[in-house]
Scaffold this motif. Sequence first.
Motif, PDB file in Angstrom:
ATOM      1  N   LEU A   6       0.827  -1.208   0.000  1.00 24.23           N
ATOM      2  CA  LEU A   6       0.000   0.000   0.000  1.00 24.23           C
ATOM      3  C   LEU A   6       0.859   1.255   0.000  1.00 24.23           C
ATOM      4  CD1 LEU A   6      -2.673  -1.284   2.505  1.00 24.23           C
ATOM      5  CD2 LEU A   6      -3.031  -0.831   0.062  1.00 24.23           C
ATOM      6  N   GLU A   7       0.415   2.268  -0.738  1.00 22.19           N
ATOM      7  CA  GLU A   7       1.226   3.439  -1.030  1.00 22.19           C
ATOM      8  C   GLU A   7       1.187   4.537   0.023  1.00 22.19           C
ATOM      9  OE1 GLU A   7       3.170   4.474  -3.835  1.00 22.19           O
ATOM     10  OE2 GLU A   7       3.230   2.336  -4.294  1.00 22.19           O
ATOM     11  N   ASP A   8       0.072   4.680   0.757  1.00 25.05           N
ATOM     12  CA  ASP A   8      -0.074   5.846   1.622  1.00 25.05           C
ATOM     13  C   ASP A   8      -0.576   5.434   2.998  1.00 25.05           C
ATOM     14  OD1 ASP A   8      -3.331   6.748   1.504  1.00 25.05           O
ATOM     15  OD2 ASP A   8      -2.596   5.403  -0.038  1.00 25.05           O
ATOM     16  N   GLU A   9      -0.420   6.341   3.962  1.00 22.17           N
ATOM     17  CA  GLU A   9      -0.740   6.042   5.349  1.00 22.17           C
ATOM     18  C   GLU A   9      -2.229   5.792   5.538  1.00 22.17           C
ATOM     19  OE1 GLU A   9      -0.039   5.005   9.149  1.00 22.17           O
ATOM     20  OE2 GLU A   9       1.427   5.379   7.561  1.00 22.17           O
ATOM     21  N   GLU A  61      -3.951   2.490   7.243  1.00 25.27           N
ATOM     22  CA  GLU A  61      -4.841   2.569   8.404  1.00 25.27           C
ATOM     23  C   GLU A  61      -6.143   1.813   8.139  1.00 25.27           C
ATOM     24  OE1 GLU A  61      -4.413   3.733  11.479  1.00 25.27           O
ATOM     25  OE2 GLU A  61      -2.301   4.045  10.956  1.00 25.27           O
ATOM     26  N   VAL A  62      -6.691   1.952   6.939  1.00 30.41           N
ATOM     27  CA  VAL A  62      -7.905   1.222   6.581  1.00 30.41           C
ATOM     28  C   VAL A  62      -7.649  -0.278   6.604  1.00 30.41           C
ATOM     29  CG1 VAL A  62      -9.540   0.738   4.704  1.00 30.41           C
ATOM     30  CG2 VAL A  62      -8.903   3.095   5.234  1.00 30.41           C
ATOM     31  N   TYR A  63      -6.526  -0.677   6.065  1.00 25.20           N
ATOM     32  CA  TYR A  63      -6.143  -2.091   6.026  1.00 25.20           C
ATOM     33  C   TYR A  63      -6.038  -2.664   7.445  1.00 25.20           C
ATOM     34  CZ  TYR A  63      -3.384  -6.102   4.202  1.00 25.20           C
ATOM     35  OH  TYR A  63      -2.912  -7.346   3.846  1.00 25.20           O
ATOM     36  N   LEU A  64      -5.351  -1.945   8.333  1.00 27.92           N
ATOM     37  CA  LEU A  64      -5.202  -2.406   9.709  1.00 27.92           C
ATOM     38  C   LEU A  64      -6.540  -2.427  10.438  1.00 27.92           C
ATOM     39  CD1 LEU A  64      -1.904  -0.581  10.756  1.00 27.92           C
ATOM     40  CD2 LEU A  64      -2.190  -2.985  10.159  1.00 27.92           C
ATOM     41  N   TRP A  65      -7.389  -1.447  10.158  1.00 28.17           N
ATOM     42  CA  TRP A  65      -8.711  -1.418  10.784  1.00 28.17           C
ATOM     43  C   TRP A  65      -9.495  -2.681  10.448  1.00 28.17           C
ATOM     44  CZ3 TRP A  65     -13.299  -1.213   7.857  1.00 28.17           C
ATOM     45  CH2 TRP A  65     -14.467  -1.170   8.624  1.00 28.17           C
ATOM     46  N   ARG A  66      -9.475  -3.093   9.194  1.00 33.09           N
ATOM     47  CA  ARG A  66     -10.212  -4.297   8.811  1.00 33.09           C
ATOM     48  C   ARG A  66      -9.665  -5.527   9.540  1.00 33.09           C
ATOM     49  NH1 ARG A  66     -14.178  -3.734   5.153  1.00 33.09           N
ATOM     50  NH2 ARG A  66     -14.518  -5.955   5.491  1.00 33.09           N
ATOM     51  N   LEU A  67      -8.358  -5.594   9.713  1.00 36.84           N
ATOM     52  CA  LEU A  67      -7.771  -6.737  10.408  1.00 36.84           C
ATOM     53  C   LEU A  67      -8.133  -6.725  11.894  1.00 36.84           C
ATOM     54  CD1 LEU A  67      -4.261  -6.966   8.725  1.00 36.84           C
ATOM     55  CD2 LEU A  67      -6.372  -8.167   8.133  1.00 36.84           C
ATOM     56  N   THR A 107      -1.938  -9.083  -5.063  1.00 39.64           N
ATOM     57  CA  THR A 107      -0.979 -10.033  -5.621  1.00 39.64           C
ATOM     58  C   THR A 107      -1.354 -10.418  -7.043  1.00 39.64           C
ATOM     59  OG1 THR A 107      -0.543 -10.926  -3.409  1.00 39.64           O
ATOM     60  CG2 THR A 107       0.067 -12.299  -5.289  1.00 39.64           C
ATOM     61  N   MET A 108      -2.635 -10.664  -7.271  1.00 40.62           N
ATOM     62  CA  MET A 108      -3.087 -11.056  -8.601  1.00 40.62           C
ATOM     63  C   MET A 108      -2.841  -9.938  -9.620  1.00 40.62           C
ATOM     64  SD  MET A 108      -6.680 -12.998  -7.673  1.00 40.62           S
ATOM     65  CE  MET A 108      -6.993 -13.458  -9.387  1.00 40.62           C
ATOM     66  N   VAL A 109      -3.158  -8.701  -9.247  1.00 46.77           N
ATOM     67  CA  VAL A 109      -2.977  -7.579 -10.172  1.00 46.77           C
ATOM     68  C   VAL A 109      -1.498  -7.367 -10.470  1.00 46.77           C
ATOM     69  CG1 VAL A 109      -3.264  -5.086 -10.430  1.00 46.77           C
ATOM     70  CG2 VAL A 109      -5.132  -6.463  -9.511  1.00 46.77           C
ATOM     71  N   ARG A 110      -0.652  -7.473  -9.458  1.00 48.31           N
ATOM     72  CA  ARG A 110       0.790  -7.311  -9.664  1.00 48.31           C
ATOM     73  C   ARG A 110       1.346  -8.364 -10.619  1.00 48.31           C
ATOM     74  NH1 ARG A 110       4.628  -4.623  -6.361  1.00 48.31           N
ATOM     75  NH2 ARG A 110       3.985  -2.431  -6.326  1.00 48.31           N
ATOM     76  N   GLU A 111       0.792  -9.562 -10.591  1.00 46.56           N
ATOM     77  CA  GLU A 111       1.251 -10.613 -11.502  1.00 46.56           C
ATOM     78  C   GLU A 111       0.880 -10.286 -12.948  1.00 46.56           C
ATOM     79  OE1 GLU A 111      -0.508 -14.136  -9.935  1.00 46.56           O
ATOM     80  OE2 GLU A 111       1.019 -14.417  -8.373  1.00 46.56           O
ATOM     81  N   MET A 112      -0.204  -9.543 -13.140  1.00 40.60           N
ATOM     82  CA  MET A 112      -0.619  -9.153 -14.493  1.00 40.60           C
ATOM     83  C   MET A 112       0.235  -8.014 -15.030  1.00 40.60           C
ATOM     84  SD  MET A 112      -4.723  -9.278 -13.778  1.00 40.60           S
ATOM     85  CE  MET A 112      -5.388 -10.662 -12.846  1.00 40.60           C
ATOM     86  N   HIS A 113       0.609  -7.100 -14.127  1.00 40.97           N
ATOM     87  CA  HIS A 113       1.478  -5.988 -14.499  1.00 40.97           C
ATOM     88  C   HIS A 113       2.178  -5.497 -13.230  1.00 40.97           C
ATOM     89  CE1 HIS A 113       3.171  -2.506 -16.384  1.00 40.97           C
ATOM     90  NE2 HIS A 113       2.496  -1.684 -15.599  1.00 40.97           N
ATOM     91  N   PRO A 114       3.486  -5.657 -13.124  1.00 38.20           N
ATOM     92  CA  PRO A 114       4.201  -5.337 -11.872  1.00 38.20           C
ATOM     93  C   PRO A 114       4.260  -3.862 -11.536  1.00 38.20           C
ATOM     94  CG  PRO A 114       5.751  -5.949 -13.604  1.00 38.20           C
ATOM     95  CD  PRO A 114       4.387  -6.231 -14.140  1.00 38.20           C
ATOM     96  N   GLY A 115       3.841  -2.991 -12.441  1.00 38.98           N
ATOM     97  CA  GLY A 115       3.930  -1.559 -12.175  1.00 38.98           C
ATOM     98  C   GLY A 115       2.765  -0.973 -11.390  1.00 38.98           C
ATOM     99  N   TYR A 116       1.762  -1.770 -11.059  1.00 38.25           N
ATOM    100  CA  TYR A 116       0.595  -1.233 -10.354  1.00 38.25           C
ATOM    101  C   TYR A 116       0.950  -0.776  -8.933  1.00 38.25           C
ATOM    102  CZ  TYR A 116      -3.192  -2.164 -13.655  1.00 38.25           C
ATOM    103  OH  TYR A 116      -4.046  -2.123 -14.733  1.00 38.25           O
ATOM    104  N   ARG A 117       0.360   0.358  -8.531  1.00 43.73           N
ATOM    105  CA  ARG A 117       0.464   0.886  -7.168  1.00 43.73           C
ATOM    106  C   ARG A 117      -0.916   0.858  -6.523  1.00 43.73           C
ATOM    107  NH1 ARG A 117       0.940   5.886  -8.256  1.00 43.73           N
ATOM    108  NH2 ARG A 117       0.874   5.644 -10.521  1.00 43.73           N
ATOM    109  N   PHE A 118      -0.980   0.679  -5.201  1.00 46.53           N
ATOM    110  CA  PHE A 118      -2.248   0.372  -4.550  1.00 46.53           C
ATOM    111  C   PHE A 118      -2.603   1.362  -3.449  1.00 46.53           C
ATOM    112  CE2 PHE A 118      -0.445  -3.619  -6.111  1.00 46.53           C
ATOM    113  CZ  PHE A 118      -1.490  -4.059  -6.925  1.00 46.53           C
ATOM    114  N   HIS A 119      -3.908   1.649  -3.373  1.00 45.95           N
ATOM    115  CA  HIS A 119      -4.485   2.487  -2.327  1.00 45.95           C
ATOM    116  C   HIS A 119      -5.771   1.818  -1.856  1.00 45.95           C
ATOM    117  CE1 HIS A 119      -1.887   5.948  -3.508  1.00 45.95           C
ATOM    118  NE2 HIS A 119      -1.979   5.367  -4.698  1.00 45.95           N
ATOM    119  N   MET A 120      -6.214   2.142  -0.634  1.00 40.72           N
ATOM    120  CA  MET A 120      -7.424   1.530  -0.083  1.00 40.72           C
ATOM    121  C   MET A 120      -8.209   2.569   0.709  1.00 40.72           C
ATOM    122  SD  MET A 120      -7.686  -2.005   2.137  1.00 40.72           S
ATOM    123  CE  MET A 120      -7.158  -2.990   0.716  1.00 40.72           C
ATOM    124  N   ARG A 121      -9.535   2.564   0.535  1.00 41.93           N
ATOM    125  CA  ARG A 121     -10.418   3.452   1.290  1.00 41.93           C
ATOM    126  C   ARG A 121     -11.678   2.688   1.689  1.00 41.93           C
ATOM    127  NH1 ARG A 121      -6.268   5.766   0.804  1.00 41.93           N
ATOM    128  NH2 ARG A 121      -5.902   7.967   0.215  1.00 41.93           N
TER     129      ARG A 121
END
Length: 333
Positions: A89-92, A96-102, A304-318
């Motif tokens: 994940l690219e930004d704080e 935080e959203v990712y950790l909240w879900r966990l 992981t699946m998207v990165r396997e299709m194209h390694p240049g993808y960057r990720f964000h979550m809201r």
Amino acid sequence: MRIRDLFGEVEATLRQGKGGGSYGSKRERLWQWASGTRGSFWKRLAFHLNRKTYKEWDRAEGGFGPALVNEFWPLLNDPAPYEAGYDLLEDEESREVYLWRLKVRLAMPFVLRWEDVYPAPPAPGVGDLSIGAEEEAFCKGFKSGQYLLRDICMPEPGDVILDLGAFLGDSAVTFSRLVGDGGHVWSFEALASQFETLRKNLARFGCDNVTPCFNAAWNRNEELHMSSNRGSSAIGGRENPVPGIRIDDFVRERGIDRVDFIKMDIEGAEQEALEGGAETIGAMKPRLALSAYHKPEDLHLLMTMVREMHPGYRFHMRHYDPGFCDTVLYAVP
């Protein structure tokens, strides 16, 4: 904070009385049992409370939902993939959203109202973005910004969009206005009754740049059957047949020469839809807005699946809902 640090934090929160016994007798018995194990609380819980053991325990206690433990058991048993997802994940705010879900997943089996322990993060909203007053009234999720991440992952004028999981047309109308006359939206809806309403709403709002498609995005071209529950539909059951189609084949058959943006909110079929669109995503590198809350492993596996299709993808979550639903993963090439 890293993933492995969550175990101690959640245990401390529960021991402070924010969960456990005061939230129900069945949860109290589970809490007392787990607290009495020797060694690491969470490791012991993961070792003993696998799916088979839990179902036996749940049946004996009268049951309060095996799905709860199915949510957090994989995290306890093997946190490494979740750690890898966190690192992508690219930004704080995304982290935080990712950790909240966990945290919610870890606390769920011990509390009656997880919202009292870990409230949902606020939706980011759309700022001064407008699509028209009548459209905004219809598109209930627009103001929260669902599927739209300002300045990072947005539909743009002239874009070609695959809107997978169109429901009654709220996202389709939003996308129609954002891409304008020079763009086009292909909207999939897999439940016949909702598909007819989708068509009516597109006509109501004059969305001539949207083509409704009675299809389900899938990893094979085959007939599927949809189950319906309170307006949402998912693959399963024996009724409500719909043609399932691979994105790659749909793009090829329709002669679509570019795809700029893909939105998926398809009730747990996101993994299969990505498999069926691997060629399109790898070659055309569209921006992606993927629902990441339907299956526990979606939280990390979709990245992981998207990165396997194209390694240049960057990720964000809201996150966009006061409850557990509507967490969206954004992928930007």
